[in-house]
Design an enzyme around this catalytic site. Sequence first.
Site, PDB file in Angstrom:
ATOM      1  CE  LYS A  41      -2.428  -0.258   3.989  1.00 15.03           C
ATOM      2  NZ  LYS A  41      -2.090  -1.052   5.025  1.00 15.03           N
ATOM      3  NE  ARG A 116      -3.166  -0.888  10.424  1.00 14.28           N
ATOM      4  CZ  ARG A 116      -2.417   0.034   9.667  1.00 14.28           C
ATOM      5  NH1 ARG A 116      -2.145   0.376   9.807  1.00 14.28           N
ATOM      6  NH2 ARG A 116      -1.579  -0.839   9.787  1.00 14.28           N
ATOM      7  NE  ARG A 191       6.736   0.500   9.738  1.00 11.75           N
ATOM      8  CZ  ARG A 191       5.973   0.258   9.546  1.00 11.75           C
ATOM      9  NH1 ARG A 191       5.520   0.584   8.257  1.00 11.75           N
ATOM     10  NH2 ARG A 191       4.433  -0.562  10.147  1.00 11.75           N
TER      11      ARG A 191
HETATM   12  P1  AMP Z   1       2.250   1.090   9.603  1.00  9.87           P
HETATM   13  O1  AMP Z   1       2.915   1.726   9.396  1.00  9.87           O
HETATM   14  O2  AMP Z   1       0.878   1.304   8.585  1.00  9.87           O
HETATM   15  O3  AMP Z   1       2.399  -0.608   9.365  1.00  9.87           O
HETATM   16  O4  AMP Z   1       1.420   0.715  10.978  1.00  9.87           O
HETATM   17  C1  AMP Z   1       1.944   0.486  11.895  1.00  9.87           C
HETATM   18  C2  AMP Z   1       1.494   0.867  13.384  1.00  9.87           C
HETATM   19  O5  AMP Z   1       1.176   1.891  13.352  1.00  9.87           O
HETATM   20  C3  AMP Z   1       0.584  -0.597  13.413  1.00  9.87           C
HETATM   21  O6  AMP Z   1       1.185  -1.265  13.772  1.00  9.87           O
HETATM   22  C4  AMP Z   1      -0.425  -0.168  14.815  1.00  9.87           C
HETATM   23  O7  AMP Z   1       0.315  -0.299  15.430  1.00  9.87           O
HETATM   24  C5  AMP Z   1       0.213   1.616  13.863  1.00  9.87           C
HETATM   25  N1  AMP Z   1      -1.673   2.557  13.908  1.00  9.87           N
HETATM   26  C6  AMP Z   1      -0.932   2.850  12.121  1.00  9.87           C
HETATM   27  N2  AMP Z   1      -2.306   2.956  11.746  1.00  9.87           N
HETATM   28  C7  AMP Z   1      -3.182   2.625  12.778  1.00  9.87           C
HETATM   29  C8  AMP Z   1      -4.804   2.994  13.128  1.00  9.87           C
HETATM   30  N3  AMP Z   1      -5.077   3.845  11.887  1.00  9.87           N
HETATM   31  N4  AMP Z   1      -4.633   2.911  14.267  1.00  9.87           N
HETATM   32  C9  AMP Z   1      -4.181   2.333  15.103  1.00  9.87           C
HETATM   33  N5  AMP Z   1      -3.002   2.213  15.040  1.00  9.87           N
HETATM   34  C10 AMP Z   1      -2.419   2.427  13.744  1.00  9.87           C
END
Ligand code: AMP
Length: 244
Positions: A41, A116, A191
């Site tokens: 994505k 999410r 990350r």
């Molecule tokens: P991502 O970079 O999108 O993979 O997000 C990394 C982490 O951020 C996730 O594993 C969650 O812990 C937190 N996170 C990202 N988006 C959300 C969301 N919409 N709601 C809650 N936690 C989020």
Amino acid sequence: MSVKEKNIKDVISQLHQMKKGQGAQTMRKQLIFLGPPACGKGTQTNRLAEYLNLPHVDTGSLLRAEIQGQTPNGIVAKSFIDKGQLVPVELVASIIKDRLSQEDCQNGYILDGFPRSLEQAEALEEMNAEINGTDGSDFRAIYFDLDQEVLISRIVNRRSCSACGEIYNIKFHPTKVEGICDKCGGKLTQRKDDNEETAKARFETYFRETAPLIDFYKNKGVLKTINANGSIDEVWERILEVIK
Ligand code: AMP
């Protein structure tokens, strides 16, 4: 009807047509993206934001910026992110609402990583209605569907540029010079939550909390499913088909 009257009628009709056309051009594109961790994505939404000239609102990056700035929100968010869990809805919804209220989002946005959960999807509907109303909005949920075996290997090999956020994969999409971003020369980083243990927890969270959104948006008639297997360019072509 005299020639003069006919001319006037034609001009009025043309003006109506032009107005209709303008309406279509200013339709506010609100695109949200669903899919498991590391489904691609981020790479595609970065590219799409540039292509459509719309802001790329990446929830994970907004949260990581809060962590880096050691803000009160960042301190809370970190404890959830490190465990692969969702950050509490009030916290993330308030960050997203602030971001979507900014002027550059008035003509639409590319929203990556939010919502999410069903609770977040409802919060998004409320904030969209509050910020801009629903008239003139072209809302679509784009779901990245792909084989699960490739996901973990994508996560552990993923690197991103610390300066511009461009995403790479050291096996399948490496940089020309190791560790250095092709686009801006920034340093690549991994990350902290891209390790096998946290990744597993993130998948569990995804299947429990986020996957139900696929039916939620299907039932609303706004879901577009993309086959997300294949190269970056192949997936990109499929995205262009569904955003027309
Ligand atoms: P991502 O970079 O999108 O993979 O997000 C990394 C982490 O951020 C996730 O594993 C969650 O812990 C937190 N996170 C990202 N988006 C959300 C969301 N919409 N709601 C809650 N936690 C989020």
